[in-house]
Design a protein around this motif. Structure first.
Motif, PDB file in Angstrom:
ATOM      1  N   LYS B 326      61.406  17.663  11.855  1.00 27.53           N
ATOM      2  CA  LYS B 326      62.037  16.584  12.635  1.00 27.53           C
ATOM      3  C   LYS B 326      63.230  17.091  13.451  1.00 27.53           C
ATOM      4  O   LYS B 326      64.325  16.529  13.379  1.00 27.53           O
ATOM      5  CB  LYS B 326      62.470  15.442  11.720  1.00 27.53           C
ATOM      6  CG  LYS B 326      61.279  14.722  11.088  1.00 27.53           C
ATOM      7  CD  LYS B 326      61.689  13.446  10.372  1.00 27.53           C
ATOM      8  CE  LYS B 326      60.455  12.687   9.881  1.00 27.53           C
ATOM      9  NZ  LYS B 326      60.818  11.567   9.001  1.00 27.53           N
ATOM     10  N   GLY B 327      63.010  18.177  14.172  1.00 27.47           N
ATOM     11  CA  GLY B 327      64.034  18.671  15.085  1.00 27.47           C
ATOM     12  C   GLY B 327      65.157  19.456  14.448  1.00 27.47           C
ATOM     13  O   GLY B 327      66.133  19.792  15.113  1.00 27.47           O
ATOM     14  N   LYS B 328      65.023  19.770  13.160  1.00 27.24           N
ATOM     15  CA  LYS B 328      66.089  20.511  12.484  1.00 27.24           C
ATOM     16  C   LYS B 328      65.531  21.629  11.614  1.00 27.24           C
ATOM     17  O   LYS B 328      64.407  21.543  11.129  1.00 27.24           O
ATOM     18  CB  LYS B 328      66.894  19.556  11.592  1.00 27.24           C
ATOM     19  CG  LYS B 328      67.740  18.568  12.368  1.00 27.24           C
ATOM     20  CD  LYS B 328      68.549  17.712  11.412  1.00 27.24           C
ATOM     21  CE  LYS B 328      69.359  16.686  12.198  1.00 27.24           C
ATOM     22  NZ  LYS B 328      69.872  15.610  11.335  1.00 27.24           N
ATOM     23  N   PRO B 329      66.360  22.652  11.372  1.00 26.55           N
ATOM     24  CA  PRO B 329      65.917  23.714  10.459  1.00 26.55           C
ATOM     25  C   PRO B 329      65.755  23.179   9.031  1.00 26.55           C
ATOM     26  O   PRO B 329      66.507  22.282   8.616  1.00 26.55           O
ATOM     27  CB  PRO B 329      67.061  24.733  10.503  1.00 26.55           C
ATOM     28  CG  PRO B 329      68.010  24.282  11.551  1.00 26.55           C
ATOM     29  CD  PRO B 329      67.729  22.855  11.851  1.00 26.55           C
ATOM     30  N   LEU B 330      64.803  23.721   8.330  1.00 24.54           N
ATOM     31  CA  LEU B 330      64.589  23.379   6.914  1.00 24.54           C
ATOM     32  C   LEU B 330      64.414  24.700   6.168  1.00 24.54           C
ATOM     33  O   LEU B 330      63.420  25.393   6.334  1.00 24.54           O
ATOM     34  CB  LEU B 330      63.339  22.495   6.778  1.00 24.54           C
ATOM     35  CG  LEU B 330      62.820  22.206   5.367  1.00 24.54           C
ATOM     36  CD1 LEU B 330      63.908  21.654   4.460  1.00 24.54           C
ATOM     37  CD2 LEU B 330      61.646  21.233   5.421  1.00 24.54           C
ATOM     38  N   TRP B 331      65.438  25.042   5.394  1.00 24.38           N
ATOM     39  CA  TRP B 331      65.484  26.350   4.751  1.00 24.38           C
ATOM     40  C   TRP B 331      64.825  26.333   3.384  1.00 24.38           C
ATOM     41  O   TRP B 331      65.080  25.443   2.568  1.00 24.38           O
ATOM     42  CB  TRP B 331      66.934  26.811   4.597  1.00 24.38           C
ATOM     43  CG  TRP B 331      67.062  28.095   3.817  1.00 24.38           C
ATOM     44  CD1 TRP B 331      67.522  28.240   2.544  1.00 24.38           C
ATOM     45  CD2 TRP B 331      66.714  29.403   4.281  1.00 24.38           C
ATOM     46  NE1 TRP B 331      67.477  29.569   2.183  1.00 24.38           N
ATOM     47  CE2 TRP B 331      66.981  30.305   3.236  1.00 24.38           C
ATOM     48  CE3 TRP B 331      66.194  29.889   5.477  1.00 24.38           C
ATOM     49  CZ2 TRP B 331      66.749  31.670   3.346  1.00 24.38           C
ATOM     50  CZ3 TRP B 331      65.957  31.244   5.592  1.00 24.38           C
ATOM     51  CH2 TRP B 331      66.243  32.123   4.524  1.00 24.38           C
ATOM     52  N   VAL B 332      64.008  27.337   3.141  1.00 26.17           N
ATOM     53  CA  VAL B 332      63.327  27.467   1.855  1.00 26.17           C
ATOM     54  C   VAL B 332      63.412  28.915   1.387  1.00 26.17           C
ATOM     55  O   VAL B 332      63.201  29.839   2.169  1.00 26.17           O
ATOM     56  CB  VAL B 332      61.835  27.062   1.985  1.00 26.17           C
ATOM     57  CG1 VAL B 332      61.048  27.460   0.734  1.00 26.17           C
ATOM     58  CG2 VAL B 332      61.702  25.568   2.233  1.00 26.17           C
ATOM     59  N   VAL B 333      63.778  29.100   0.118  1.00 25.13           N
ATOM     60  CA  VAL B 333      63.438  30.364  -0.527  1.00 25.13           C
ATOM     61  C   VAL B 333      62.399  30.023  -1.576  1.00 25.13           C
ATOM     62  O   VAL B 333      62.588  29.123  -2.405  1.00 25.13           O
ATOM     63  CB  VAL B 333      64.651  31.050  -1.175  1.00 25.13           C
ATOM     64  CG1 VAL B 333      64.209  32.367  -1.827  1.00 25.13           C
ATOM     65  CG2 VAL B 333      65.730  31.318  -0.146  1.00 25.13           C
ATOM     66  N   ASN B 334      61.266  30.684  -1.484  1.00 22.85           N
ATOM     67  CA  ASN B 334      60.207  30.485  -2.456  1.00 22.85           C
ATOM     68  C   ASN B 334      60.487  31.314  -3.700  1.00 22.85           C
ATOM     69  O   ASN B 334      61.038  32.411  -3.616  1.00 22.85           O
ATOM     70  CB  ASN B 334      58.870  30.897  -1.849  1.00 22.85           C
ATOM     71  CG  ASN B 334      58.459  29.957  -0.746  1.00 22.85           C
ATOM     72  OD1 ASN B 334      57.984  28.865  -1.007  1.00 22.85           O
ATOM     73  ND2 ASN B 334      58.702  30.373   0.496  1.00 22.85           N
ATOM     74  N   GLU B 335      60.074  30.772  -4.854  1.00 22.52           N
ATOM     75  CA  GLU B 335      60.389  31.479  -6.085  1.00 22.52           C
ATOM     76  C   GLU B 335      59.311  32.504  -6.425  1.00 22.52           C
ATOM     77  O   GLU B 335      58.543  32.346  -7.375  1.00 22.52           O
ATOM     78  CB  GLU B 335      60.598  30.497  -7.244  1.00 22.52           C
ATOM     79  CG  GLU B 335      61.256  31.217  -8.414  1.00 22.52           C
ATOM     80  CD  GLU B 335      61.425  30.377  -9.665  1.00 22.52           C
ATOM     81  OE1 GLU B 335      61.407  29.141  -9.596  1.00 22.52           O
ATOM     82  OE2 GLU B 335      61.573  31.003 -10.731  1.00 22.52           O
ATOM     83  N   GLY B 336      59.249  33.560  -5.632  1.00 24.30           N
ATOM     84  CA  GLY B 336      58.363  34.679  -5.944  1.00 24.30           C
ATOM     85  C   GLY B 336      56.966  34.233  -6.292  1.00 24.30           C
ATOM     86  O   GLY B 336      56.374  33.411  -5.593  1.00 24.30           O
ATOM     87  N   GLU B 337      56.428  34.761  -7.379  1.00 24.38           N
ATOM     88  CA  GLU B 337      55.042  34.451  -7.729  1.00 24.38           C
ATOM     89  C   GLU B 337      54.828  32.968  -8.041  1.00 24.38           C
ATOM     90  O   GLU B 337      53.705  32.485  -7.977  1.00 24.38           O
ATOM     91  CB  GLU B 337      54.587  35.291  -8.929  1.00 24.38           C
ATOM     92  CG  GLU B 337      55.298  34.984 -10.232  1.00 24.38           C
ATOM     93  CD  GLU B 337      54.584  35.602 -11.452  1.00 24.38           C
ATOM     94  OE1 GLU B 337      53.354  35.545 -11.523  1.00 24.38           O
ATOM     95  OE2 GLU B 337      55.278  36.153 -12.323  1.00 24.38           O
ATOM     96  N   TYR B 338      55.905  32.250  -8.374  1.00 26.54           N
ATOM     97  CA  TYR B 338      55.737  30.825  -8.701  1.00 26.54           C
ATOM     98  C   TYR B 338      55.765  29.948  -7.467  1.00 26.54           C
ATOM     99  O   TYR B 338      55.321  28.820  -7.476  1.00 26.54           O
ATOM    100  CB  TYR B 338      56.833  30.363  -9.665  1.00 26.54           C
ATOM    101  CG  TYR B 338      56.994  31.253 -10.872  1.00 26.54           C
ATOM    102  CD1 TYR B 338      55.898  31.543 -11.675  1.00 26.54           C
ATOM    103  CD2 TYR B 338      58.223  31.807 -11.195  1.00 26.54           C
ATOM    104  CE1 TYR B 338      56.032  32.367 -12.775  1.00 26.54           C
ATOM    105  CE2 TYR B 338      58.365  32.634 -12.301  1.00 26.54           C
ATOM    106  CZ  TYR B 338      57.278  32.919 -13.085  1.00 26.54           C
ATOM    107  OH  TYR B 338      57.403  33.728 -14.172  1.00 26.54           O
ATOM    108  N   ARG B 339      56.351  30.448  -6.398  1.00 24.40           N
ATOM    109  CA  ARG B 339      56.419  29.751  -5.120  1.00 24.40           C
ATOM    110  C   ARG B 339      57.048  28.359  -5.201  1.00 24.40           C
ATOM    111  O   ARG B 339      56.758  27.494  -4.383  1.00 24.40           O
ATOM    112  CB  ARG B 339      55.024  29.666  -4.481  1.00 24.40           C
ATOM    113  CG  ARG B 339      54.522  31.004  -4.010  1.00 24.40           C
ATOM    114  CD  ARG B 339      53.200  30.906  -3.281  1.00 24.40           C
ATOM    115  NE  ARG B 339      52.110  30.576  -4.180  1.00 24.40           N
ATOM    116  CZ  ARG B 339      50.828  30.750  -3.901  1.00 24.40           C
ATOM    117  NH1 ARG B 339      50.461  31.246  -2.727  1.00 24.40           N
ATOM    118  NH2 ARG B 339      49.889  30.425  -4.763  1.00 24.40           N
TER     119      ARG B 339
END
Lengths: 696, 696
Positions: B326-339
């Motif tokens: 929706k027009g904005k950044p959305l930051w994610v760090v995935n948890e490795g193998e668990y994602r």
């Protein structure tokens, strides 16, 4: 409808596939996974949980569509001593259930018929997508299959639970209700999913082990786990059937070379839209599938033949792909496990099926061959073997398959594909009556006729009708035919019996087509070439053996059934003069009948071990799609060549597909005639040639 | 820069990953495939062809990054007797080459250094994506890594060939030049690919066996085959380095729950755009990588420590994902193998790294926790464990992980995540000086303080500072901590030493933060709570043993290193009064030093077999990310507790990651302290806590 069977040997996958989505929900092979596959070259590897239990204390009884999944619980807990789930279920054995494959359905029954599970692949006449209204397009092009699961608990005294579930192992699914309250089910991102209607009797399960969940979140799920299911309850005293919709969605461009997206992405916003549509139109899809099932069931064909038609149609749909490119439909049939795009020697075999259900597909493919996949060599016009591979459209004038300087597989098929364009074009035009298209392609047809003649001999005085001039494209090699992987009996194009009779068919069709176009001198010339070719062929017959050689070179003495394949086109179009044993080709027909009578013997073109039909006496690699054509032509035009062994082979061919040698990859085409094991062309669309039998 | 090594035991994968693309080109494990992986939970399985040969008659010498691929030739030809390619190459052994892992590079050398291959993962300060100009955004967010392959043939007398290739087995690649004449390389659809610049010395190879191609089309390729490569020629007498760009592209929505696409899709039209950009900006990326390499190399850390930082940073980038919603950044760090998405107990550990390179990521994640992933139980505000899994954002107020009625793994982490929000928020605000954000979150901070106190005891008179009130969300279970998979010593949240010291850290930070906000009474109250808690803690010390128990219940006598983890926050922010051994918490510090001195002994918190640091004396499951924090705190605040064995353990920890027990899944976190085998948390981002060492 194939017979219900309780054979303990019966074990085969079926592709349950929407029209044009290059997607399949594959299942059926005993003790094997399957599930949702998008653009794959073989079955997916998801565990399927499909079955029932008589109350919460009983064991689950599941159809044998899973292998013990590796639980991911240990990856989280660091505890590798956790027993691998699922536990606590009985895997039904083939003797515990019946399976009935219809033309558009696949149904399992157990517990004396009280338990039922069915998958439907509704298909029918699809109007030209370029002209379809939105509502019709949504119906015909929806990337979904439907199904149901049921239990007749009218005599039961406790509730019965039904389960339909999918375990994706390394991946995870998400509950659909979060984004679509009208759907109860699960999805893998936006890519595929399954749903039923929300209801009191339907519960969601998700966990490392959905049959024995240890970890439940606030709503009784565990969304980090890969195993999911719907559990539906049938109260005592009731019979309940729960509808299922299985959908696919691939957003954005999926092809390169020609950058295109799936046509359905113009009609559906996302997977949720697809699944909701499927539930809304459930009855209409069900009626369509039932209509197809009835049509096949009511024919006079044997159960084995019906099975083969049904299985072949399922795999054809699995390879079908309707794209949208620059505002227009772009039709693709993928070549099964090879995924080559619109392989022309498959197009010419799919022709008969496609002319019945979607004739525009033939037209559009022919147009794309002219526009982008034609070329000229030293003899004139021809066409490439295919248009690319794995959603990559090769550059203009080039296939993905053909290589230079080869004598076998991977060489060029210039003669073969030239014939294929002529045969498809003339058959399309004659069958549909599409004069506009025919007139627009007048020049191409004339160029094809010219090119064919020059491939006989550049000097008109030296022509005898046989194709024997290789394209310069082969370099130091030699042209091959579609039968590339057989021995030289069918592999070499030059002076090839199969290709010569196919050329005869092409000239017969050209004669008619030119007449339709008012090109009367050209029509007469085509007739003359046909007659010349037929006469030449009669000189190749070996009176001493009663056979035609497969190749008119080097003392070849292979015996081949595709000797008569070329007659399928005039036969299909009802051209009596060319297909009458007592007609204009009577001498040739008499020789071919002798050839066939002698070929259809054990040890020649009936396999000595299995009794199955062999394309060539000198190769144990035989192809079902071509057997089906040969059977149709022999039964229709050369019935006297048949004998009891040859007639009985439908059972052999059906058993090949019904057992894991082929069945582990759904419909297979290249088969070892002795063992019935597939040796190529798995998960393959070409078997729909069997639909020709519906005309007998 | 870790030392060049020729150890025959060294064998580990590294994730070569762009910033925010949730993508890795993984390679390095000996005799193992790797390659391009998008959103995977572990390494891809592509064969990599990377090496050289001294002229066309010599054998290829390849880095050991492939397993014999199953040729698809037989599937086409029906001939299963074809020998499996590739043949005719020597697989280099680890003793034949050196490998040097830098902070942003991974370089292999062989033939006395004449052969070189390197992959670069340039990373640096990334400005707030919400405010970045297009050109800057294209540079920082391009989903690519770069690399090069070279040979110094100045003393050679014949041309040397270099190969860089990828074999995708079941899939196929396409030559990029068809759609982008400026690129020489191959791509898998529009999803990933590799390229160099076109040039006379660069040739494309594609076939079933790219080292010994049997089938060549008009341009010397065979596009139906899955093995591809670039072959670059270095003439005799020359040294040549060829640039490589490895790119990814995932079009369209990739997440559900919150439907979002990759941020880079706004900046790049397609994969070709990405690869062309990479070649155009090649030098700039190279300089950026070299700058990072130099920074790490110049520190006074040991080679083992440098290796750990470099390896951890690579895997962190591999789990990073910048979406656009929706027009904005959305930051994610995935948890490795668990994602799992933005697991909060990882966020609090990534904090230190992210505050250096992209502080907006901390802020945005905290905001999303408040907006969507906060909830109130009977005690007040807290936050979920995570925001979903595998690109599925769970519904508001719910994580993917937490289940009800559990006493161990998968229970709720209400206390832990409440502390994590406070610690992240106060550290972010203090470190960046972002007063606007701090003021906007005033009410949340006050609610957190209130909630923390009520989790001590609802009755203020009965409070002692320790968290001991489980959330109603646990049902019949008990709250756990991030150390869920260890034994009860760290798993149970209630009356937990680790969590209590972490709470002490939180109160210290709240005291400062409230003062900054002008909330002086609240600041004083936070100080009072900190003092109360510190006093209470001192009463838990066992004078007789010289240890703290891990849990203040049931005579627990586990000894744990995370006893001091809570001090990392005031240490990071330079809050001297709270981290001075002679300061306000002097009695507690003295006890903790005794605790640590005694813990850092073989058989207690140094593993008896390996000498590696153990989180708990009663569990062999130890976590590298937490070891790194403990080392930093001990070395900075409790140096007297160190002994030679404890100091020597960096080598142990590095060897765990450098050998296949961990190395087969790149950076791993949960490790068996005796064997060095990963037992969870593979392919994991959390190890970037090691970057704290750069502050020592």
């Amino acid at each position: 409808m194939s017979r219900p069977s309780a054979s303990s040997e019966e074990s085969y996958h079926v592709q349950h596939s929407p029209f044009g989505a290059f997607a399949s929900f594959t299942c059926g092979l005993v003790d094997a996974p399957g599930g949702f596959g998008q653009s794959l070259r073989g079955p997916a590897k998801q565990n399927l949980y499909i079955g029932y239990r008589n109350g919460p204390a009983a064991s689950w009884r599941l159809l044998p569509f899973l292998t013990p999944p590796k639980s991911q619980e240990g990856a989280f807990t660091g505890d590798t001593t956790v027993v691998q789930p699922p536990r606590g279920f009985d895997s039904l054995r083939p003797t515990d259930y019946t399976r009935t494959l219809g033309w558009a359905s696949d149904t399992w029954r157990a517990e004396g018929g009280r338990f039922g599970f069915s998958l439907l692949s509704p298909f029918g006449e699809v109007p030209d997508p370029a002209k379809m209204k939105r509502a019709a397009a949504r119906f015909h092009l929806a990337p979904l299959v439907t199904g149901w699961i049921e239990y007749d608990n009218r005599t039961g005294s406790s509730p019965v639970e039904l389960v339909f579930g999918v375990g994706v192992g390394d991946d995870t699914l998400r509950p659909l209700g979060d984004t679509a309250p009208g759907l109860t089910g699960f999805a893998a991102g936006g890519r595929f999913g399954y749903a039923t209607k929300p209801g009191r009797n339907v519960a969601l399960k998700q966990g490392f082990d959905i049959l024995n969940p240890k970890f439940l979140d606030h709503r009784g799920l565990h969304v980090i786990a890969g195993e999911t299911g719907l559990v539906c309850t049938v109260p005592a005293g009731q019979r309940k059937r729960f509808p299922l919709v299985l959908g696919f969605y691939a957003a954005g461009p999926v092809s390169t070379g020609l950058t295109a997206s799936f046509a359905y992405t113009r009609l559906f916003a996302d997977l949720e839209d697809v699944l909701a549509h499927g539930l809304k139109e459930y009855r209409r899809y069900e009626r369509l599938a039932a209509q197809r099932d009835r049509e096949l069931a009511r024919t006079k064909l044997s159960d084995d033949q019906k099975f083969l038609i049904a299985q072949a149609t399922h795999s054809y749909l699995g390879s079908s792909e309707l794209l949208w490119h620059k505002g227009k439909p772009l039709w693709v049939v993928n070549e099964g496990e090879y995924r080559m795009i619109n392989t022309f020697d498959l197009t010419v075999d799919h022709l008969f099926f496609e002319l019945q259900w979607q004739p525009w597909a033939v037209r559009d493919t022919l147009d794309l061959f002219v526009r982008r996949y034609s070329y000229r060599d030293q003899h004139g016009l021809s066409f490439t073997h295919d248009m690319g591979v794995n959603d990559f459209f090769t550059p203009p004038g080039r296939s993905s398959y053909e290589c230079d300087n080869q004598h076998g597989c991977f060489s060029h098929m210039t003669m073969e594909q030239l014939l294929n364009w002529v045969l498809c074009a003339c058959t399309y035009a004659a069958h549909t009556g599409d004069r506009t298209w025919l007139r627009a392609n007048r020049k191409t047809l004339l160029a094809c006729a010219d090119s064919l003649r020059r491939r006989d001999h550049p000097d008109p005085a030296q022509r005898d009708g046989l194709l024997k001039q290789d394209s310069a494209r082969v370099g130091e090699g030699a042209e091959i035919t579609t039968y590339d992987s057989l021995d030289v009996s069918l592999g070499q194009a030059r002076n090839n019996l199969y290709l010569s009779v196919k050329a005869l068919g092409a000239w017969v069709l050209l004669e008619r087509t030119f007449a339709t176009l008012g090109l009367h001198p050209e029509s007469a010339a085509a007739r003359a070439t046909a007659d010349l070719l037929a006469r030449t062929l009669t000189t190749k017959f070996e009176e001493n053996t009663g056979f035609f050689p497969a190749v008119f070179e080097k003392n070849n003495c292979s015996r081949i059934l595709p000797a008569v394949e070329g007659f399928v086109y005039p036969l299909f179009l009802g051209y009596r003069d060319a297909t009458d044993a007592a007609g204009r080709f009577a001498p040739l027909f008499a020789q071919l009948e002798r050839h066939l009578s002698q070929s259809l013997q054990r040890g020649i073109c009936l396999d000595a071990t299995s009794g199955g039909w062999k394309m060539s006496s000198t190769s144990t690699n035989t192809w079902f799609s071509k057997i089906a054509i040969a059977q149709h032509v022999v039964r229709s035009l050369f019935p006297a060549a048949l004998n009891d062994s040859a007639r009985a082979a439908d059972r052999v061919h059906a058993n090949w597909q019904r057992t894991p040698g082929c069945g582990k990859d759904a419909m297979c085409d290249q088969i070892r005639s002795d063992s019935g094991e597939a040796c190529g062309s798995r998960y393959y669309p070409r078997g729909v040639t069997a639909c020709l039998w519906l005309r007998e």
